[in-house]
Enzyme design. Structure first.
Site, PDB file in Angstrom:
ATOM      1  N   ASP A 236       3.880   1.845  11.834  1.00  0.00           N
ATOM      2  CA  ASP A 236       2.654   1.180  11.380  1.00  0.00           C
ATOM      3  C   ASP A 236       2.413  -0.147  12.089  1.00  0.00           C
ATOM      4  O   ASP A 236       1.298  -0.675  12.034  1.00  0.00           O
ATOM      5  CB  ASP A 236       2.721   0.925   9.865  1.00  0.00           C
ATOM      6  CG  ASP A 236       2.362   2.164   9.055  1.00  0.00           C
ATOM      7  OD1 ASP A 236       1.966   3.169   9.663  1.00  0.00           O
ATOM      8  OD2 ASP A 236       2.481   2.120   7.818  1.00  0.00           O
TER       9      ASP A 236
ATOM     10  N   ARG B 292      -4.247  10.108   2.867  1.00  0.00           N
ATOM     11  CA  ARG B 292      -3.043  10.911   2.970  1.00  0.00           C
ATOM     12  C   ARG B 292      -2.179  10.865   1.713  1.00  0.00           C
ATOM     13  O   ARG B 292      -1.591  11.872   1.299  1.00  0.00           O
ATOM     14  CB  ARG B 292      -2.223  10.427   4.177  1.00  0.00           C
ATOM     15  CG  ARG B 292      -0.882  11.103   4.370  1.00  0.00           C
ATOM     16  CD  ARG B 292      -1.057  12.526   4.848  1.00  0.00           C
ATOM     17  NE  ARG B 292       0.224  13.222   4.951  1.00  0.00           N
ATOM     18  CZ  ARG B 292       0.361  14.456   5.389  1.00  0.00           C
ATOM     19  NH1 ARG B 292      -0.699  15.127   5.767  1.00  0.00           N
ATOM     20  NH2 ARG B 292       1.530  15.034   5.455  1.00  0.00           N
TER      21      ARG B 292
ATOM     22  N   ASP C  64      -5.465   8.835   8.060  1.00  0.00           N
ATOM     23  CA  ASP C  64      -5.573   8.310   9.406  1.00  0.00           C
ATOM     24  C   ASP C  64      -5.362   9.388  10.462  1.00  0.00           C
ATOM     25  O   ASP C  64      -4.537  10.286  10.307  1.00  0.00           O
ATOM     26  CB  ASP C  64      -4.538   7.201   9.626  1.00  0.00           C
ATOM     27  CG  ASP C  64      -4.817   5.989   8.749  1.00  0.00           C
ATOM     28  OD1 ASP C  64      -5.996   5.758   8.459  1.00  0.00           O
ATOM     29  OD2 ASP C  64      -3.863   5.294   8.376  1.00  0.00           O
TER      30      ASP C  64
ATOM     31  N   LYS D 175       0.832  -1.206   0.000  1.00  0.00           N
ATOM     32  CA  LYS D 175       0.000   0.000   0.000  1.00  0.00           C
ATOM     33  C   LYS D 175       0.868   1.258   0.000  1.00  0.00           C
ATOM     34  O   LYS D 175       0.577   2.220  -0.715  1.00  0.00           O
ATOM     35  CB  LYS D 175      -0.897   0.011   1.238  1.00  0.00           C
ATOM     36  CG  LYS D 175      -1.607   1.346   1.485  1.00  0.00           C
ATOM     37  CD  LYS D 175      -2.259   1.372   2.835  1.00  0.00           C
ATOM     38  CE  LYS D 175      -2.898   2.723   3.104  1.00  0.00           C
ATOM     39  NZ  LYS D 175      -1.922   3.822   3.258  1.00  0.00           N
ATOM     40  N   ASN D 176       1.934   1.240   0.794  1.00  0.00           N
ATOM     41  CA  ASN D 176       2.774   2.428   0.920  1.00  0.00           C
ATOM     42  C   ASN D 176       3.678   2.656  -0.286  1.00  0.00           C
ATOM     43  O   ASN D 176       4.449   3.608  -0.316  1.00  0.00           O
ATOM     44  CB  ASN D 176       3.624   2.327   2.195  1.00  0.00           C
ATOM     45  CG  ASN D 176       2.792   2.474   3.453  1.00  0.00           C
ATOM     46  OD1 ASN D 176       1.694   3.031   3.417  1.00  0.00           O
ATOM     47  ND2 ASN D 176       3.288   1.953   4.555  1.00  0.00           N
TER      48      ASN D 176
END
Length: 419
Positions: free
Chosen positions: A305, A93, A117, A23-24
């Site tokens: 995380d 974000r 978040d 995802k990042n």
């Protein structure tokens, strides 16, 4: 209609789970497609909510985006739009990562301030100061970050903190700037290396990925490419902690275990047998986990995380653990929900002290962000009875096929809709 999870504790997780793309990383790679006219293909994309959200952002900028299975095809026009002021930007974000590519391609960008978040302050000061050193003007106006430049030129830029987002935006602006740019104290995450690799495949000249100094030789033009996203180390580590917390035996595939060196060492300290494998790793926890201290830091430190998962593990470990949060000041909101589940925990500033108990007690709890939600589900796996986890849309933003994967390992979880 909203949804929540019902998680029934008591089962030992066993089996194999395949991890998808990070995802990042994927969202930044999708943004990088803005840097080249034509069709860029990103493969191994995770099936998470943020991918179609980023697709909406790119469509708003004039791109054609096709999503099919684990592949995203992005066709960028010769002249992309530069104004990203729409609902999708405010929902997550990573949408701010279009800022650097737009300044590079259009010499102007207007990007609505991002959402995401609720884990603490994440200002855009370093993004803006980096762009200014490259020759852009940048201000916050009417809820948007605005940047424009007559010309972009190389610069020596030193970040006050190794911010992942600032590193990415400055890097993507610098690849089309005139001359050489050096970014010192750059973020070193594997996802940064993934972005550097894709940019080089497009014709950029970036060196130093994975180190604290990035050197970029600007080029006039980039070309589209096809690039495979690296495996998601955070999702992989979540399943590793899930094995440890439930005294299970889980093989995790689809990730480079070297990206999780410190995390896997912490699981070993907790008493787990951890075996690196060619495409992942295996975690076996035979006895109750032992207490372990954690301190979050930028890569290669322990990832912020994974802090909620560390707290979940500490909550049922034998002994007392101290968790220190050095990255996001509001991430300890998660501790309040763990206390609902019977955790013996207290916080003081950026420290949390957790005294392990043999078993947690089920209760209704609420996710405040992606990782907190996953951490609460893990805690529910070692609670008596059935735990309700609410606001699970956060989890859907970061964990593909979460219910199916957990059930495949023997976990008992159900997605329930409520008015």
């Amino acid at each position: 209609m909203s949804e929540h999870f019902l998680v029934t504790g008591g089962n030992r997780l066993e089996g194999e789970v395949l991890v998808g793309g990070a995802k990042n990383s994927v969202l930044k790679l999708m943004a990088a497609a803005l840097l080249a006219e034509g069709t860029t293909v990103v493969t191994n994309c995770p099936d998470i909510l943020d991918v179609p959200l980023m697709a909406d952002v790119l469509r708003g900028l004039g791109c054609e985006v096709e999503l099919e299975d684990s592949e995203v095809r992005i066709t960028t026009p010769a002249e992309p739009k530069y104004h990203a002021d729409f609902d999708a930007v405010k929902q997550f974000r990573a949408s701010v990562c279009v800022l650097g590519p737009l300044v590079a391609r259009c010499r102007r960008a207007v990007v609505a301030l991002p959402g995401g978040d609720a884990i603490g302050s994440r200002p855009l000061d370093m993004h803006q100061s980096g762009l200014r050193l490259l020759g852009a003007r940048s201000e916050i106006e009417h809820g948007c970050v605005v940047a424009e430049a007559d010309d972009l030129h190389g610069a020596n830029i030193r970040l006050v903190f190794p911010s992942v987002g600032a590193t990415e935006n400055i890097l993507m602006a610098a690849v089309l700037a005139r001359g050489e740019t050096v970014i010192d104290n750059a973020a070193r995450e594997p996802e940064i290396v993934d972005l550097c690799n894709m940019l080089n495949e497009m014709g950029a000249k970036v060196s130093g990925g994975g180190s604290s100094t990035l050197t970029i030789q600007g080029v006039r033009k980039l070309e589209p490419t096809t690039h495979r996203v690296i495996g998601d180390r955070i999702v992989a580590a979540t399943w590793g902690v899930a094995a440890s917390i439930t005294r299970g035996d889980v093989r995790v595939r689809g990730v480079n275990h070297k990206h999780l060196g410190l995390v896997l060492d912490k699981l070993r300290t907790a008493g787990a047998e951890v075996t690196p494998e060619v495409d992942g790793f295996r975690v076996i926890q035979r006895e109750r986990p032992k207490a372990v201290n954690f301190a979050t830091l930028p890569y290669p430190g322990f990832p912020t995380d994974l802090q909620p998962m560390a707290i979940g593990l500490a909550a049922v470990a034998e002994g007392t653990s101290m968790i220190t949060e050095n990255v996001f000041e509001s991430r300890f909101r998660f501790v309040e929900e763990m206390i609902r589940l019977g955790a013996d925990a207290r916080t003081d500033g950026h420290h949390a002290v957790i005294r392990g108990v043999p078993v947690l007690s089920s209760a209704p709890v609420w996710s405040s962000d992606i990782r907190a939600g996953a951490g609460l589900v893990l805690a529910g796996l070692v609670a008596d009875g059935t735990t309700e986890v609410h606001d699970i849309f956060h989890i859907d933003r970061g964990y593909p096929r979460f219910v199916e994967n957990l059930r495949g390992l023997g976990g008992v979880i159900e997605r329930v809709g409520t008015e």
